[in-house]
Design a protein around this motif. Structure first.
Motif, PDB file in Angstrom:
ATOM      1  N   LEU A 316      11.123 -52.178   3.599  1.00 25.02           N
ATOM      2  CA  LEU A 316      10.978 -53.411   4.378  1.00 25.02           C
ATOM      3  C   LEU A 316      10.055 -54.344   3.603  1.00 25.02           C
ATOM      4  O   LEU A 316       8.828 -54.177   3.593  1.00 25.02           O
ATOM      5  CB  LEU A 316      10.408 -53.110   5.762  1.00 25.02           C
ATOM      6  N   LEU A 317      10.647 -55.314   2.914  1.00 23.40           N
ATOM      7  CA  LEU A 317       9.902 -56.246   2.067  1.00 23.40           C
ATOM      8  C   LEU A 317       9.394 -57.415   2.902  1.00 23.40           C
ATOM      9  O   LEU A 317      10.165 -58.052   3.630  1.00 23.40           O
ATOM     10  CB  LEU A 317      10.803 -56.754   0.943  1.00 23.40           C
ATOM     11  N   LYS A 318       8.094 -57.691   2.784  1.00 26.38           N
ATOM     12  CA  LYS A 318       7.491 -58.802   3.512  1.00 26.38           C
ATOM     13  C   LYS A 318       7.344 -59.999   2.584  1.00 26.38           C
ATOM     14  O   LYS A 318       6.705 -59.918   1.534  1.00 26.38           O
ATOM     15  CB  LYS A 318       6.128 -58.384   4.059  1.00 26.38           C
ATOM     16  N   VAL A 319       7.956 -61.114   2.973  1.00 23.84           N
ATOM     17  CA  VAL A 319       7.852 -62.363   2.221  1.00 23.84           C
ATOM     18  C   VAL A 319       7.370 -63.430   3.187  1.00 23.84           C
ATOM     19  O   VAL A 319       8.123 -63.868   4.071  1.00 23.84           O
ATOM     20  CB  VAL A 319       9.201 -62.776   1.594  1.00 23.84           C
ATOM     21  N   GLY A 320       6.101 -63.815   3.052  1.00 21.07           N
ATOM     22  CA  GLY A 320       5.529 -64.734   4.040  1.00 21.07           C
ATOM     23  C   GLY A 320       5.416 -64.029   5.380  1.00 21.07           C
ATOM     24  O   GLY A 320       4.829 -62.956   5.496  1.00 21.07           O
ATOM     25  N   ARG A 324      12.439 -58.283   5.445  1.00 23.49           N
ATOM     26  CA  ARG A 324      13.852 -57.945   5.278  1.00 23.49           C
ATOM     27  C   ARG A 324      13.987 -56.614   4.538  1.00 23.49           C
ATOM     28  O   ARG A 324      13.121 -56.226   3.752  1.00 23.49           O
ATOM     29  CB  ARG A 324      14.600 -59.053   4.520  1.00 23.49           C
ATOM     30  N   GLU A 325      15.089 -55.930   4.802  1.00 19.73           N
ATOM     31  CA  GLU A 325      15.347 -54.623   4.200  1.00 19.73           C
ATOM     32  C   GLU A 325      16.017 -54.803   2.846  1.00 19.73           C
ATOM     33  O   GLU A 325      17.011 -55.515   2.740  1.00 19.73           O
ATOM     34  CB  GLU A 325      16.226 -53.785   5.129  1.00 19.73           C
ATOM     35  N   VAL A 326      15.461 -54.155   1.819  1.00 21.85           N
ATOM     36  CA  VAL A 326      16.012 -54.271   0.462  1.00 21.85           C
ATOM     37  C   VAL A 326      16.070 -52.872  -0.163  1.00 21.85           C
ATOM     38  O   VAL A 326      15.310 -51.980   0.213  1.00 21.85           O
ATOM     39  CB  VAL A 326      15.140 -55.192  -0.427  1.00 21.85           C
ATOM     40  N   PRO A 327      16.970 -52.661  -1.133  1.00 17.62           N
ATOM     41  CA  PRO A 327      16.964 -51.393  -1.884  1.00 17.62           C
ATOM     42  C   PRO A 327      15.649 -51.239  -2.638  1.00 17.62           C
ATOM     43  O   PRO A 327      15.084 -52.230  -3.116  1.00 17.62           O
ATOM     44  CB  PRO A 327      18.143 -51.544  -2.852  1.00 17.62           C
ATOM     45  N   ILE A 328      15.155 -50.022  -2.760  1.00 15.53           N
ATOM     46  CA  ILE A 328      13.851 -49.823  -3.407  1.00 15.53           C
ATOM     47  C   ILE A 328      13.883 -50.242  -4.868  1.00 15.53           C
ATOM     48  O   ILE A 328      12.848 -50.577  -5.446  1.00 15.53           O
ATOM     49  CB  ILE A 328      13.370 -48.361  -3.278  1.00 15.53           C
ATOM     50  N   GLU A 329      15.077 -50.252  -5.489  1.00 13.32           N
ATOM     51  CA  GLU A 329      15.179 -50.670  -6.900  1.00 13.32           C
ATOM     52  C   GLU A 329      14.797 -52.137  -7.074  1.00 13.32           C
ATOM     53  O   GLU A 329      14.460 -52.557  -8.178  1.00 13.32           O
ATOM     54  CB  GLU A 329      16.598 -50.446  -7.421  1.00 13.32           C
ATOM     55  N   GLN A 330      14.855 -52.922  -5.996  1.00 12.84           N
ATOM     56  CA  GLN A 330      14.533 -54.350  -6.092  1.00 12.84           C
ATOM     57  C   GLN A 330      13.044 -54.634  -5.940  1.00 12.84           C
ATOM     58  O   GLN A 330      12.598 -55.761  -6.142  1.00 12.84           O
ATOM     59  CB  GLN A 330      15.323 -55.130  -5.028  1.00 12.84           C
ATOM     60  N   LEU A 331      12.263 -53.625  -5.569  1.00 14.49           N
ATOM     61  CA  LEU A 331      10.830 -53.834  -5.398  1.00 14.49           C
ATOM     62  C   LEU A 331      10.155 -54.069  -6.741  1.00 14.49           C
ATOM     63  O   LEU A 331      10.477 -53.426  -7.729  1.00 14.49           O
ATOM     64  CB  LEU A 331      10.192 -52.625  -4.711  1.00 14.49           C
ATOM     65  N   ARG A 340       6.861 -48.547   8.929  1.00 18.37           N
ATOM     66  CA  ARG A 340       6.784 -48.292  10.362  1.00 18.37           C
ATOM     67  C   ARG A 340       6.337 -46.851  10.627  1.00 18.37           C
ATOM     68  O   ARG A 340       6.440 -45.991   9.750  1.00 18.37           O
ATOM     69  CB  ARG A 340       8.142 -48.555  11.014  1.00 18.37           C
ATOM     70  N   PRO A 341       5.877 -46.579  11.846  1.00 18.13           N
ATOM     71  CA  PRO A 341       5.475 -45.203  12.176  1.00 18.13           C
ATOM     72  C   PRO A 341       6.626 -44.208  12.002  1.00 18.13           C
ATOM     73  O   PRO A 341       7.786 -44.527  12.271  1.00 18.13           O
ATOM     74  CB  PRO A 341       5.054 -45.309  13.653  1.00 18.13           C
ATOM     75  N   HIS A 342       6.277 -43.019  11.508  1.00 13.78           N
ATOM     76  CA  HIS A 342       7.208 -41.897  11.374  1.00 13.78           C
ATOM     77  C   HIS A 342       8.373 -42.201  10.421  1.00 13.78           C
ATOM     78  O   HIS A 342       9.473 -41.692  10.607  1.00 13.78           O
ATOM     79  CB  HIS A 342       7.751 -41.474  12.740  1.00 13.78           C
ATOM     80  N   THR A 343       8.119 -43.038   9.424  1.00 17.61           N
ATOM     81  CA  THR A 343       9.135 -43.308   8.398  1.00 17.61           C
ATOM     82  C   THR A 343       8.554 -42.974   7.025  1.00 17.61           C
ATOM     83  O   THR A 343       7.337 -42.836   6.870  1.00 17.61           O
ATOM     84  CB  THR A 343       9.584 -44.779   8.405  1.00 17.61           C
TER      85      THR A 343
END
Length: 839
Positions: A316-320, A324-331, A340-343
């Motif tokens: 879950l990428l935070k921009v401002g 939004r949900e993105v593939p980890i390769e894009q991080l 989030r909890p329990h993830t």
């Protein structure tokens, strides 16, 4: 003589570790060149990789010339050599892996290749003589499916200012990221699943056994045509021999005569002699053994492959204010992600906001969740997250608890701790243990010798009073008896099970050699700081003087030290606040650091000095009393670093800080003695008194202090000569030279540390010293199982060969004893997966 250092990354980008062949080539090429006296590697701290260190004579060669020679050599190697790590499906057992490896070795230009029993190929090739396409073509020729292809290190990336991606990724079309169609010969590619899926081989074997049993039962019915039970035997031959024939033909087509071929010849020979029941029994038990070997390898493979499922696929990428949900390769580094909890946590990083307990067991093996909290200043520029306390750092693949976290990404997905562990476990699978090298070499000569012996026995009727059929039958019985099936599976099954079990507990063992060596250790050498101790100072003593109370002295000290950035000051302030959490502190001002001696400040109108004895010896004429100094010296003799506190002209007390022993250190040393380690040595750069003080608390008797890194190496060499098998346990960075000169190098707390992961043979992922007895115990268990398996497999062969030559044992008993021993060694090896960590 002068020295210059050049980053390893710059000359040989992204090599997997310092043991890579290209490193040795670089040293061999440049060392001894005119003006260059010596070339070696130096390991740096933090996240930096090693550096090449060049010793050169400036009167003969200039610095710029040295740098150019190194750069040119690096460029030549990057252009010349390619490195691949290929994950295959359908490698069924060790013999199959060996056939593939031998087939690949025939490729001209392939300089190194190793195929693991779980389907991982590690190879290096000369780009001037061959290419990836040729490698894939040979792999496809074996009817294998390629699951993934990665460069072991990117010889095209980031060299001379370039930044090119060269990582292969399968995109679902059978092509990698370069467009190489590595499953181009797809029509030829077949798997080993068959009509019953992955269990086809086992199902075929069971059908073979059922048909054999029915045929054998029908043979006792009088008046029944002999062709009816024989028909069941024929059917049993088909189902039992299907995969045996398939693999025998595959091996023969590559010029290999493997055990499958021996079994097939023996079964055909039994049929020729009319011994259809014995031939069917041979194929049934052999195919059953095959299926169970496949099962054992698959179980170990799944246990290792489970690591790849630890990291989540998205984040879950935070921009401002948007998420939004993105593939980890894009991080990217410095991105902000929400957890989030329990993830699962999606990236290695630091906590910017939130508090939670995190289950790090998948990475470090810690059984208890670790509390995580945000750093004090989220705006600070943090280039090395390793410098932060563990409560602020998180790892990809660990599992968040009940709180929400906001995390700053510190590593890309491909560089995360879990990604590196997965890569190194895969590479470890391709490294053969000394025992495995012995068994491979033994089989290489043993199988042809058996074929020659069998051929000679076929003509025994020429010199013995017996028929050709009798000679031929005996030869077939010898063929069955001499097939080293159990030997082939005995070592790799144990090594893979051991590596998989260790990884599950947070211990990364890089292959069969370290696993076997660890079980042979008789002596251990420990670094002190961060290994036997916590690695950070703690406030241990508060000694008030001249009528002042402990609480009052602490308030003064904490108020002043809270304004300093010095590590000792931070430790004093932290622990002082923890002792008296609710006490209101006075306000200090006008803080002034006295370099190397202490600190000065104004507190409630009075001047406060806090520092070492040297500060007060040179400050003014007001000196501490003899009794005061006696107390200071007593504290220092016990290993403490003492800070004297003076208010105006009065010496009001002293505080002591010390790098305290780990809580589990004493218990761990006792456990190590119980598993057979009879000599344990502490090596440290600290003075002898400090070292002895720590040693007395944890129960270690052999202490050497005041050592420089090169002196540690000399001590290691000396102990190794005396003990033969020695391990060095340290942080994997400063102790790298000593580790390199020990039998086994073991890194503490390797999670998140690139250098620690690369330097050591064995990495304790969690910062837990008590993982060491578990690792040694597991290794001893593995070594014992390997020995048991070798005795069983070689003992059965040694017993059966003379019995069958003499005609005492026939094909039936030989088959049962032979295949029975195979099943025994398989299940014996799998016991390692259930090894208990009792520490």
């Amino acid at each position: 003589m002068k020295k210059t250092e050049i980053d390893l990354d710059r000359l040989l980008p992204d090599i997997p570790d310092e043991g890579d062949c290209c490193v040795k080539r670089m040293i061999d090429l440049l060392e001894g060149r005119q003006g260059i006296e010596k070339v070696h590697l130096k390991t740096k701290g933090g996240q930096e990789k090693s550096r090449f260190c060049f010793h050169y004579n400036p009167a003969i060669i200039s610095l710029s010339r040295v740098q150019k020679l190194a750069a040119d050599a690096g460029a030549d190697f990057t252009k010349k050599y390619g490195h691949l790590l290929v994950q295959l499906e359908n490698v069924r057992h060790p013999r199959h892996a060996r056939v593939i490896e031998n087939g690949l070795k025939r490729i001209k230009g392939l300089t190194e290749v190793s195929v693991s029993r779980t389907g991982v190929i590690s190879l290096e090739f000369d780009k001037n003589q061959t290419n990836e396409k040729e490698v894939f073509k040979v792999i496809n020729g074996f009817g294998l499916k390629i699951l993934d292809v990665k460069n072991q290190h990117d010889h095209f990336g980031k060299h001379e200012g370039e930044n090119m991606e060269h990582t292969h990724k399968e995109d679902g079309t059978g092509k990698d990221s370069h467009g190489h169609d590595y499953n181009h010969d797809h029509d030829h590619t077949h798997d080993h699943k068959g009509i019953f899926g992955k269990n086809s081989e086992l199902v075929f074997s069971i059908i073979c056994g059922a048909l054999l049993g029915i045929g054998f039962g029908l043979s006792f019915i009088t008046g029944l045509s002999e062709w009816i039970p024989r028909g069941f035997y024929f059917a049993a031959y088909f189902f039992g021999g299907f995969y045996v024939t398939k693999e025998a033909c595959e091996a023969i087509s590559k010029g290999e005569f493997e055990i499958d071929f021996l079994m097939l010849v023996a079964a055909v020979g039994a049929g020729v002699l009319g011994q259809w029941a014995e031939g069917a029994l041979l194929l049934f038990l052999f195919s059953l053994g095959h299926a169970l070997e496949h099962f054992a390898m698959e179980k170990a493979r799944k246990s290792i492959a489970a690591l790849t499922d630890l990291a989540p696929k998205t984040a879950l990428l935070k921009v401002g204010e948007n998420v939004r949900e993105v593939p980890i390769e894009q991080l990217k580094v410095d991105d902000i992600i929400m957890v989030r909890p329990h993830t699962k946590i999606a990236a290695d990083g630091i906590v910017l906001a939130g508090n939670s307990s995190v289950n790090q067991a998948p990475i470090t093996g810690e059984s208890i969740p670790v509390d995580k909290s945000a750093i004090d200043n989220s705006d600070q520029n943090i280039s090395d997250s390793n410098k932060l306390d563990t409560e602020h750092r998180v790892f990809s693949g660990s599992i968040n608890g009940t709180g929400s976290l906001e995390i700053k990404v510190m590593k890309q997905a491909s560089d995360s701790t879990i990604s590196r562990v997965i890569k190194m476990v895969n590479e470890a699978q391709t490294q053969k243990s000394p025992t495995q090298q012995f068994t491979d070499k033994f089989e290489k000569y043993f199988v042809p010798s058996v074929l020659i012996l069998v051929a000679l026995l076929c003509f025994a009727f020429l010199v013995r009073n017996e028929t050709f059929n009798e000679s031929f039958y005996r030869a077939m019985a010898v063929l069955v008896a001499a097939s080293p099936c159990a030997l082939a599976i005995s070592t790799p099954s144990a090594v893979l099970s051991g590596v998989a079990r260790a990884a599950r507990a947070g211990v990364l063992i890089k292959g069969g050699r370290p696993l076997e060596d660890l079980g042979s250790l008789t002596a251990l050498a420990f670094d002190k700081t961060g290994t036997l101790t916590e690695g950070k100072p703690k406030l241990t003593q508060v000694v008030p003087q001249n009528g002042i109370s402990v609480e009052e002295l602490l308030k003064i000290v904490v108020a002043v030290e809270s304004l300093s950035d010095h590590p000792l000051a931070k430790a004093i302030a932290r622990d002082g606040k923890a002792r008296h959490n609710n006490v209101r502190l006075p306000k200090a001002s006008d803080v002034e650091a006295i370099m190397g001696k202490g600190i000065k400040a104004i507190l409630e109108g009075a001047t406060i000095y806090i520092g070492n004895l040297t500060l007060f010896e040179t400050l003014d004429d007001v000196k501490p009393s003899k009794d005061f100094l006696k107390t200071v010296h007593q504290l220092e003799e016990n290993g403490n670093t003492t800070m004297i506190v003076r208010k105006e002209k009065d010496y009001i007390g002293m505080i002591a800080v010390m790098d305290t022993p780990r809580g589990e250190a004493r218990k761990t040393l006792v456990a190590l003695r119980q598993v057979g380690i009879h000599r344990m040595v502490m090596l440290t750069g600290d003075n002898q008194k400090v070292a002895e003080a720590v040693a007395s608390q944890i129960g270690i008797t052999d202490v050497l202090g005041g050592l420089l890194p090169e002196q540690k190496v000399e001590v290691i060499k000396k102990i190794r000569r005396e003990e033969n098998k020695l391990a060095m346990i340290g942080d994997g960075v400063n102790d790298a030279p000593a580790m390199a000169n020990s039998t086994v190098g073991i890194a503490m707390g390797a999670a998140g540390s690139d250098v620690a992961l690369e330097t050591a043979d064995i990495a304790l992922m969690g910062d837990k010293l008590n993982l060491l007895p578990f690792a040694i115990g597991l290794s001893r268990k593995a070594k014992g199982i390997i020995k048991q398996n070798l005795w069983i497999s070689l003992g059965v062969v040694a017993m059966l060969i003379p019995l069958t030559i003499l005609g005492i044992a026939t094909i039936g008993p030989a088959v049962i004893a032979h295949e029975g021993s195979t099943l025994v060694v398989v299940f014996n090896a799998l016991r390692l997966l259930a090894y208990k960590n009792d520490q």
